[in-house]
Design a protein around this motif. Structure first.
Motif, PDB file in Angstrom:
ATOM      1  N   VAL A  32       0.884  -1.170   0.107  1.00 31.82           N
ATOM      2  CA  VAL A  32       0.113  -0.060  -0.102  1.00 31.82           C
ATOM      3  C   VAL A  32       0.911   1.100   0.088  1.00 31.82           C
ATOM      4  O   VAL A  32       0.429   2.159  -0.410  1.00 31.82           O
ATOM      5  N   ALA A  33       1.931   1.333   0.786  1.00 34.00           N
ATOM      6  CA  ALA A  33       2.723   2.390   0.851  1.00 34.00           C
ATOM      7  C   ALA A  33       3.567   2.649  -0.565  1.00 34.00           C
ATOM      8  O   ALA A  33       3.446   3.993  -0.938  1.00 34.00           O
ATOM      9  N   ASP A  34       3.640   1.748  -1.069  1.00 31.06           N
ATOM     10  CA  ASP A  34       4.678   1.957  -2.420  1.00 31.06           C
ATOM     11  C   ASP A  34       3.682   2.499  -3.467  1.00 31.06           C
ATOM     12  O   ASP A  34       3.636   2.996  -4.343  1.00 31.06           O
ATOM     13  N   GLU A  35       2.155   1.971  -3.397  1.00 30.67           N
ATOM     14  CA  GLU A  35       1.268   2.030  -4.538  1.00 30.67           C
ATOM     15  C   GLU A  35       1.064   3.758  -4.170  1.00 30.67           C
ATOM     16  O   GLU A  35       0.815   4.403  -5.238  1.00 30.67           O
ATOM     17  N   LEU A  36       0.876   4.175  -2.856  1.00 28.68           N
ATOM     18  CA  LEU A  36       0.509   5.791  -2.633  1.00 28.68           C
ATOM     19  C   LEU A  36       1.611   6.414  -3.050  1.00 28.68           C
ATOM     20  O   LEU A  36       1.590   7.273  -3.812  1.00 28.68           O
ATOM     21  N   GLY A  63       2.937  -1.075  12.908  1.00 26.57           N
ATOM     22  CA  GLY A  63       1.791  -1.295  12.921  1.00 26.57           C
ATOM     23  C   GLY A  63       0.931  -0.805  11.883  1.00 26.57           C
ATOM     24  O   GLY A  63       1.316  -0.789  10.655  1.00 26.57           O
ATOM     25  N   ASP A  64      -0.548  -0.769  12.018  1.00 30.89           N
ATOM     26  CA  ASP A  64      -1.300  -0.415  10.875  1.00 30.89           C
ATOM     27  C   ASP A  64      -1.582   1.149  10.710  1.00 30.89           C
ATOM     28  O   ASP A  64      -2.345   1.112   9.770  1.00 30.89           O
ATOM     29  N   ASP A  65      -0.932   1.792  11.478  1.00 25.72           N
ATOM     30  CA  ASP A  65      -1.269   3.168  11.470  1.00 25.72           C
ATOM     31  C   ASP A  65       0.291   4.127  10.761  1.00 25.72           C
ATOM     32  O   ASP A  65       1.192   3.706  11.352  1.00 25.72           O
ATOM     33  N   GLU A  86     -10.164   3.686   0.380  1.00 25.19           N
ATOM     34  CA  GLU A  86     -11.294   3.376   0.482  1.00 25.19           C
ATOM     35  C   GLU A  86     -12.268   4.060   1.335  1.00 25.19           C
ATOM     36  O   GLU A  86     -13.499   4.171   1.332  1.00 25.19           O
ATOM     37  N   SER A  87     -11.669   4.893   2.294  1.00 24.62           N
ATOM     38  CA  SER A  87     -12.134   6.081   2.847  1.00 24.62           C
ATOM     39  C   SER A  87     -11.441   7.173   3.387  1.00 24.62           C
ATOM     40  O   SER A  87     -10.201   7.105   3.110  1.00 24.62           O
ATOM     41  N   THR A  97      -3.389  17.904   7.455  1.00 20.27           N
ATOM     42  CA  THR A  97      -3.172  16.427   7.339  1.00 20.27           C
ATOM     43  C   THR A  97      -4.732  15.957   6.926  1.00 20.27           C
ATOM     44  O   THR A  97      -5.771  16.383   7.270  1.00 20.27           O
ATOM     45  N   ILE A  98      -4.402  14.940   5.973  1.00 23.37           N
ATOM     46  CA  ILE A  98      -5.697  14.074   5.243  1.00 23.37           C
ATOM     47  C   ILE A  98      -5.535  12.671   5.737  1.00 23.37           C
ATOM     48  O   ILE A  98      -4.146  12.177   5.350  1.00 23.37           O
ATOM     49  N   GLY A  99      -6.532  12.108   6.158  1.00 23.62           N
ATOM     50  CA  GLY A  99      -6.681  10.789   6.614  1.00 23.62           C
ATOM     51  C   GLY A  99      -7.034   9.935   5.606  1.00 23.62           C
ATOM     52  O   GLY A  99      -7.936  10.160   4.825  1.00 23.62           O
ATOM     53  N   ALA A 100      -6.829   8.624   5.553  1.00 22.61           N
ATOM     54  CA  ALA A 100      -7.358   7.794   4.563  1.00 22.61           C
ATOM     55  C   ALA A 100      -7.161   6.421   5.044  1.00 22.61           C
ATOM     56  O   ALA A 100      -6.307   5.950   6.027  1.00 22.61           O
ATOM     57  N   GLN A 101      -7.985   5.346   4.377  1.00 21.50           N
ATOM     58  CA  GLN A 101      -7.588   3.983   4.857  1.00 21.50           C
ATOM     59  C   GLN A 101      -7.702   3.267   3.500  1.00 21.50           C
ATOM     60  O   GLN A 101      -8.584   3.495   2.422  1.00 21.50           O
ATOM     61  N   ARG A 102      -7.033   1.981   3.525  1.00 18.66           N
ATOM     62  CA  ARG A 102      -6.707   1.115   2.264  1.00 18.66           C
ATOM     63  C   ARG A 102      -6.258  -0.029   2.800  1.00 18.66           C
ATOM     64  O   ARG A 102      -5.219  -0.015   3.539  1.00 18.66           O
ATOM     65  N   ASP A 103      -6.807  -1.291   2.420  1.00 18.81           N
ATOM     66  CA  ASP A 103      -6.384  -2.674   2.859  1.00 18.81           C
ATOM     67  C   ASP A 103      -5.985  -2.681   4.114  1.00 18.81           C
ATOM     68  O   ASP A 103      -5.130  -3.258   4.798  1.00 18.81           O
ATOM     69  N   GLY A 104      -7.079  -2.215   5.178  1.00 17.52           N
ATOM     70  CA  GLY A 104      -6.872  -2.095   6.670  1.00 17.52           C
ATOM     71  C   GLY A 104      -5.797  -1.274   7.462  1.00 17.52           C
ATOM     72  O   GLY A 104      -5.530  -1.277   8.409  1.00 17.52           O
ATOM     73  N   LEU A 105      -5.174  -0.499   6.430  1.00 17.85           N
ATOM     74  CA  LEU A 105      -4.116   0.518   6.899  1.00 17.85           C
ATOM     75  C   LEU A 105      -5.048   1.963   7.095  1.00 17.85           C
ATOM     76  O   LEU A 105      -5.490   2.408   6.032  1.00 17.85           O
TER      77      LEU A 105
END
Length: 486
Positions: A32-36, A63-65, A86-87, A97-105
């Motif tokens: 996910v980090a590389d995709e972003l 962790g997941d954050d 995803e959100s 700061t902008i927050g986002a969620q992808r694949d449980g992260l």
């Protein structure tokens, strides 16, 4: 370079390479980090994994954050992640700061910062920066001032954070005075990281914390509360607590802790109540079954804060602290209110402080079944924590005495279990409910029903369960005595 120092330098190089490889590997298995990163690069922007995420990756506990920084402003970040995330949430937008969620992260993406402080309230005034180096320089500690650029995995460490991580040292990117002058809360954060990571603060940081402790007064109670809670829930809270007291920071928001150093224990088994208290906290941590039990740890920390106000020296020279649990409960409630803890959390900690001495005296054989019922009823759902706090409070070095106290408490727990098996101790209620009371006495809802209910509960605690006929007879007897019926 001398022959003696060469192996050490080689080991440090090997360690650095191994840790850098660990970061790359952790990112590789987290696509996910590389995709972003690729999305930001295609849009003409930079993206870097930063701060605690890099620190934790190097420690093998990512962790997941995930935290990222970028040269893109919030509107641009939103355009880049729209349709991919995803959100999305914008609660931190005013800070870039902008927050986002992808694949449980959970991902937080923040525009480069070059913030300044108003030097009065010490609240940050957000100013967007223009470079990664500028962003890293404004961070609190060197171990949080490292970055991994995405998607190429380039490692950036301009302030020696990797070396400090290896040495387990907390140091600031700029001088400690400059860093703490920007945000005095960082002094408390230094103690918090010492507790969480089991690290030591650099001597220069310790000096600055001591000299600038009064600057903490400019920080809101809520921000102090949040940092202190994290400190107390750290893997090694004792290290963090000692640092707060030794630097004078505790005096600014928790003076009761520092005050314990002035009092000797009534059993003269410890250097002072302060040392005893730290031991109790350490013991309480060992009784936790899963994760941090903040309520238990806070009760352990504050259980003896009433001693300074109740200290008395008898004619025989013995020191006593009569009713310190009552005074301590009052001080605990006031202090936690000042620190803006939620009412329900404050109430639970205060109750444990008030009850922590109740057990002493059980070993003399004076407790009836009624006393045991009251102990359980007064503790309510705090009973498991009260068991742990009471056991934690036994810090005597006298092995015979310690063994006897442990045996006495084992006996009390066994007795509670026996009575609980015979009665419903978890729900000590009167044997008649409000409806039955009103029907039998012929009264409407009101104070009389409450008084009758309280009387029947006292009978339940004193004598155990009553059958229906006995309960009704006792209610009628009470009502006649009160002049409610003839």
């Amino acid at each position: 370079m001398s022959e003696a120092s060469a192996p050490h330098a080689a080991d440090r190089r090997e360690l650095t390479a191994a840790q850098r490889n660990a970061v790359a590997e952790l990112l590789r298995v987290s696509p996910v980090a590389d995709e972003l990163g690729r999305r930001f690069v295609r849009a003409g922007h930079e993206l870097h994994l930063v701060g605690g995420s890099v620190r934790d990756a190097l420690l093998g506990r990512l962790g997941d954050d995930l935290d990222f920084c970028t040269d893109a402003h919030p509107d641009e970040t939103l355009r880049i992640i729209k349709g991919w995330a995803e959100s999305i949430w914008e609660t931190g937008r005013e800070f870039g700061t902008i927050g986002a969620q992808r694949d449980g992260l959970r991902l937080e993406i923040t525009t480069f910062r070059a913030e300044s402080y108003d030097q009065v309230t010490r609240n940050p005034v957000v100013v967007y920066g223009t470079s990664l180096d500028e962003d890293l320089k404004r961070r609190d500690f060197t171990i949080n001032a490292m970055a991994v650029s995405l998607p190429e995995h380039r490692f950036t460490d301009p302030h020696g954070g990797l070396a400090d991580l290896s040495a387990k040292v907390i140091r600031t990117p700029s001088t400690p005075g400059e860093s703490f002058g920007d945000d005095p809360l960082r002094m408390l954060r230094a103690a918090r990281f010492a507790a969480q990571l089991r690290f030591a603060v650099h001597p220069d940081v310790h000096v600055a914390m001591t000299e600038m402790a009064a600057d903490l007064d400019r920080i809101t109670a809520e921000r102090i509360r949040d940092e202190f809670t994290k400190l107390l829930c750290g893997a090694d809270p004792i290290t963090g607590l000692r640092l707060l007291v030794d630097t004078g920071l505790a005096e600014r928001f928790l003076p009761e802790l520092t005050g314990l150093k002035l009092e000797i224990d009534e059993h003269a088994q410890h250097k002072d109540v302060y040392e005893h208290t730290l031991t109790v906290v350490e013991n309480a941590v060992s009784y936790e079954e899963e994760g941090c039990d903040f309520i238990l740890r806070m009760a352990a920390l504050l259980h003896d804060v009433g001693k300074p106000a109740t200290k008395a020296v008898g004619s025989d020279g013995r020191v006593s602290f009569h009713h310190h649990e009552v005074v301590g409960a009052r001080l605990t409630k006031a202090r936690m209110k000042a620190m803006r803890y939620p009412k329900e959390v404050t109430a639970k900690v205060t109750a444990l402080v008030a009850l922590h001495l109740r057990f002493y005296g059980y070993g003399r054989g004076e407790w009836t079944d009624s006393a045991v019922r009251r102990y359980v009823a007064d503790a309510g759902d705090l009973l498991p924590r009260l068991h742990k706090l009471t056991r934690s409070d036994c810090t005597t070095r006298n092995r015979r005495k310690a063994a006897q106290l442990a045996a006495d408490y084992d006996a009390l727990e066994d007795r509670i279990a026996r009575i609980a098996a015979e009665e419903d101790l978890a729900r000590v209620r009167p044997d008649l409910d409000g409806n039955a009371i009103m029907e039998l006495l012929g009264v409407p809802p009101g104070p009389v029903v409450g008084r009758a209910w309280k009387h029947l509960k006292e009978q339940r605690l004193e004598h155990g369960p009553l059958d229906r006929d006995a309960a009704e007879a006792e209610l009628l007897r009470w009502a006649r005595a009160e002049g409610l019926i003839s």
